[in-house]
Write a protein that holds these residues in place. Structure first.
Motif, PDB file in Angstrom:
ATOM      1  N   LEU A 170       0.882  -1.044  -0.157  1.00  0.00           N
ATOM      2  CA  LEU A 170       0.202   0.088  -0.084  1.00  0.00           C
ATOM      3  C   LEU A 170       0.899   1.302  -0.145  1.00  0.00           C
ATOM      4  O   LEU A 170       1.859   1.524   0.872  1.00  0.00           O
ATOM      5  N   THR A 171       0.510   2.117  -0.983  1.00  0.00           N
ATOM      6  CA  THR A 171       1.195   3.476  -0.961  1.00  0.00           C
ATOM      7  C   THR A 171       0.502   4.695  -1.307  1.00  0.00           C
ATOM      8  O   THR A 171      -1.007   4.222  -1.699  1.00  0.00           O
ATOM      9  N   HIS A 172       0.759   5.798  -1.274  1.00  0.00           N
ATOM     10  CA  HIS A 172       0.034   7.032  -1.620  1.00  0.00           C
ATOM     11  C   HIS A 172       0.613   7.314  -2.943  1.00  0.00           C
ATOM     12  O   HIS A 172       1.708   7.251  -2.968  1.00  0.00           O
ATOM     13  N   SER A 173      -0.266   7.950  -3.825  1.00  0.00           N
ATOM     14  CA  SER A 173       0.326   8.352  -5.106  1.00  0.00           C
ATOM     15  C   SER A 173       1.116   9.533  -5.086  1.00  0.00           C
ATOM     16  O   SER A 173       1.129  10.277  -4.045  1.00  0.00           O
ATOM     17  N   LEU A 174       2.072   9.898  -5.887  1.00  0.00           N
ATOM     18  CA  LEU A 174       2.931  11.089  -5.864  1.00  0.00           C
ATOM     19  C   LEU A 174       2.516  12.053  -6.745  1.00  0.00           C
ATOM     20  O   LEU A 174       2.078  11.658  -7.863  1.00  0.00           O
ATOM     21  N   SER A 175       2.584  13.298  -6.568  1.00  0.00           N
ATOM     22  CA  SER A 175       2.505  14.125  -7.584  1.00  0.00           C
ATOM     23  C   SER A 175       3.213  14.182  -8.737  1.00  0.00           C
ATOM     24  O   SER A 175       4.419  14.170  -8.715  1.00  0.00           O
ATOM     25  N   PHE A 176       2.966  14.575  -9.769  1.00  0.00           N
ATOM     26  CA  PHE A 176       3.585  14.520 -11.048  1.00  0.00           C
ATOM     27  C   PHE A 176       4.795  15.458 -10.827  1.00  0.00           C
ATOM     28  O   PHE A 176       6.098  15.373 -11.526  1.00  0.00           O
ATOM     29  N   PHE A 177       4.494  16.746 -10.244  1.00  0.00           N
ATOM     30  CA  PHE A 177       5.632  17.708 -10.142  1.00  0.00           C
ATOM     31  C   PHE A 177       6.562  17.709  -9.061  1.00  0.00           C
ATOM     32  O   PHE A 177       7.262  18.357  -8.626  1.00  0.00           O
ATOM     33  N   ASP A 178       6.290  16.584  -8.316  1.00  0.00           N
ATOM     34  CA  ASP A 178       7.085  16.544  -6.941  1.00  0.00           C
ATOM     35  C   ASP A 178       8.364  15.847  -7.465  1.00  0.00           C
ATOM     36  O   ASP A 178       8.299  14.990  -8.286  1.00  0.00           O
TER      37      ASP A 178
END
Length: 307
Positions: free
Chosen positions: A58-66
């Motif tokens: 299980l993970t959280h998605s990451l922002s494209f711009f991070d």
């Protein structure tokens, strides 16, 4: 690493259609497209295989711009979730969280069965399994089946590559004979392991039986590679003399096939301004990712050092 790559890749595809518009309109004038911030989404990578316990990451998605660094990857894992698997006999097992050290010093966190359980939940062919996740005040569910039968790998052999370039002298093709039973809807995914390396999926690892139903046919197996492989080999599908190769060949259900078919298409076209945006088809309502069952068989072939 698959889940982490998938989490980042999902965000990239949120803006691919905007990139196409910019490409065709940039010769006219500058365009400023406001991109809305999105809340992190739960990303699930879960699977259960015949003879093996369920594994869920299980993970959280990451922002494209991070920016992407080891600290962000570490913080993306979801801890202390309630993760349960129920089999077709209505036996429900709670999964425990474990950590695994990687070769680069980072940790990977995952959920699986309690290793002290004397009657562990293991996958069986023909079994049905429901995944239930509670985290952050939200509930997520999905169901998968491990096929009882389907396309299977009958045999493996190798043959040398026709020498065109000096590097071709020890390259070989790996070929397998598949048997497709006469009922439609079968789908498969495969992985390869070279010598003592882990199992990796090739760039196109899934197929169904729309064309091959009810037939016996031969296919070439490409060598699987990690998605972050820096190798500049322009023909990565070959194996070499002296390799010991194991093929993990899996019958899968339709939802698992649809997820990997759309994921691989999206990943392969990442950055291509002429490609159409693709919706990755997961089977977990409210979350990204998949919960998949694998009916796996393993075959190993030793390729002699010299022909």
């Amino acid at each position: 690493m698959i889940t982490l790559n998938f989490a980042a890749g999902m965000q990239k595809w949120l803006v691919i259609s905007c990139g196409i518009l910019v490409f065709f309109a940039s010769c006219e004038k500058d365009i400023d497209i406001p991109l809305h911030e999105t809340q992190p989404e739960l990303v699930v990578e879960g699977s259960i295989e015949n003879g093996r316990p369920p594994i869920v990451i299980l993970t959280h998605s990451l922002s494209f711009f991070d920016g992407l660094d080891s600290q962000q990857l570490a913080s993306s894992f979801v801890h202390d979730a309630t993760v349960e698997v129920t089999d077709g006999q209505q036996r429900t097992v709670s999964l425990k969280e474990y950590s695994l050290d990687t070769t680069n010093g980072n940790k990977v966190y995952f959920y699986s069965i309690d290793t002290t359980d004397r009657q562990p939940l293991l996958g069986i062919r023909g079994g049905s399994y429901r995944l239930h996740i509670r985290t952050g005040g939200q509930t997520y569910e999905a169901t998968t089946d491990i096929p009882e039968q389907g396309i299977y790998l009958d045999s493996l052999w190798w043959q040398p590559v026709v020498v065109v370039k000096p590097e071709d002298t020890d390259r070989v093709y790996l070929t397998g004979r598949l048997v497709d039973p006469p009922h439609r809807g079968d789908a498969v995914r495969y992985f390869t392991r070279r010598n003592n390396e882990p199992f990796y999926a090739p760039s196109i690892s899934v197929a169904d039986d729309q064309v091959t139903n009810g037939s016996v046919f031969d296919i070439a197996f490409d060598q699987g590679r990690p998605k972050d492989d820096p190798s500049d080999d322009d023909e990565p599908g070959y194996f070499r003399l002296g390799d010991t190769v194991t093929v993990k060949f899996c019958a899968i259900d339709r939802a698992t096939y649809d997820f990997w078919r759309t994921w691989e298409y999206a990943y392969g076209n990442n950055g291509n301004p002429f490609s159409a945006p693709v919706k990755i088809l997961g089977n977990i309502k409210g979350a990204a990712g998949y919960w998949g069952g694998y009916a796996a068989q393993y075959k190993t072939i030793i390729i002699p050092k010299e022909e």
